[in-house]
Design an enzyme around this catalytic site. Structure first.
Site: not given
Ligand code: PSU
Ligand code: MN
Length: 287
Positions: A66, A140, A5, A120, A122, A118
């Site tokens: 991004k 993370k 990525e 992600s 992903d 919030d």
């Protein structure tokens, strides 16, 4: 092939560590016997595999957007430059028949997501990336790790420890949460991915490898630095896409660069492991 990525190059790491890490990751994939493909959008074109000069452009431009999966249409329509997050990278990789991806830490459920919502994309893409393999060092550390693992479980994404029984926590060896599945060799990881594919199960497999031990940070150090950074982000009104880059930068300052060194080491180690698994999977029936 192993997809890499580009968001961590453009937004996750500072110059020149970002360029060094990106090139070291590509070299690590090659060392393991596979072919690296760093993914980004250049002038609105989805690119799978960049030249060294292009990687450097992503690393130093400072003007790359991004892009997560949902942003790809806009970026292409407008001919823009964008770094791709895991969700966008995984989607583009699979469009091109590449199903192994290496990264640092996955996006996931943010702390206070119950209020901010919030979470992600992903996680959503992982749930849809049938038969893909994503190698990371957990999520993370700035996230709500137990909540993220719960969502991955709900969405049917197996999370497998690489030579660990615990879910790693990015720059920290362990999150303190244990996993149900563990493998100890690339061939074992490849066998698990193959079985997942053969059964026609939806979703990607996540292979979680701890940061190299010599670079690991203690959990208390990270947690206290993070608490300070989160408070600061809140008072400055930092939101959405800006949260991760802001927190990573504050953690780097608070740990006098140690979190950055650990981040670099784990990204490269994950690229190498992904390369090793990809070379076992190569030649077998695809997803
Ligand atoms: N891990 C890092 N640095 C990063 C990211 C992950 O160490 O910059 C990026 C990845 O590209 C991931 C994205 O897909 O953060 C998730 O962002 P968000 O939380 O905004 O969905
Ligand atoms: Mn987000």
């Amino acid at each position: 092939m192993v997809a890499l990525e580009s968001t961590l190059i453009a937004h996750g790491l500072p110059w020149p560590d970002n360029l060094e890490t990106a090139l070291a990751s590509e070299a690590a994939v090659r060392r393991a016997g596979a072919v690296p493909a760093t993914i980004a959008v250049l002038d609105g074109i989805l690119r799978v595999g960049l030249s060294e000069a292009e990687v450097e452009h992503v690393a130093r431009s400072g003007r790359f957007l991004k892009a997560s999966r949902r942003d790809l249409g806009m970026v292409v329509a407008r001919g823009l430059d964008a770094a791709t997050t895991i969700s966008a990278t995984l989607r583009i990789a699979r469009m091109h028949g590449v199903s192994v991806l290496a990264t640092g830490g996955l996006g996931g459920v943010h702390r206070e997501a119950a209020v901010t919502f919030d979470v992600s994309t992903d996680l959503d893409e992982l749930a849809q990336a049938d038969g893909a393999l994503v190698v990371c060092s957990g999520v993370k550390s700035i996230l709500d790790i137990p909540a993220t693992l719960e969502v991955l479980e709900t969405r049917g994404v197996p999370v497998v420890g690489y030579r660990t029984d615990d879910f790693p926590a990015f720059t920290t060896l362990s999150s303190g949460l244990s996993l149900d599945m563990r493998v100890d060799a690339p061939s074992e990881a490849a066998a698990l991915v193959q079985a997942h594919r053969r059964l026609g199960l939806p979703g990607a497999v996540v292979l979680a490898q701890p940061v190299p031990e010599t670079e690991a940070l203690g959990r208390e150090v990270m947690e206290s630095a993070l608490a300070v950074a989160l408070t600061e982000a809140r008072s400055l009104g930092i939101k959405a896409k800006a949260v991760t880059p802001f927190l990573l930068d504050r953690l780097r300052q608070a740990t006098e660069g140690r979190s950055l060194r650990a981040n670099r080491a784990l990204i490269v180690a994950n690229a190498e492991l992904a390369g090793a698994v990809a070379s076992v999977l190569d030649g077998q029936v695809g997803p």
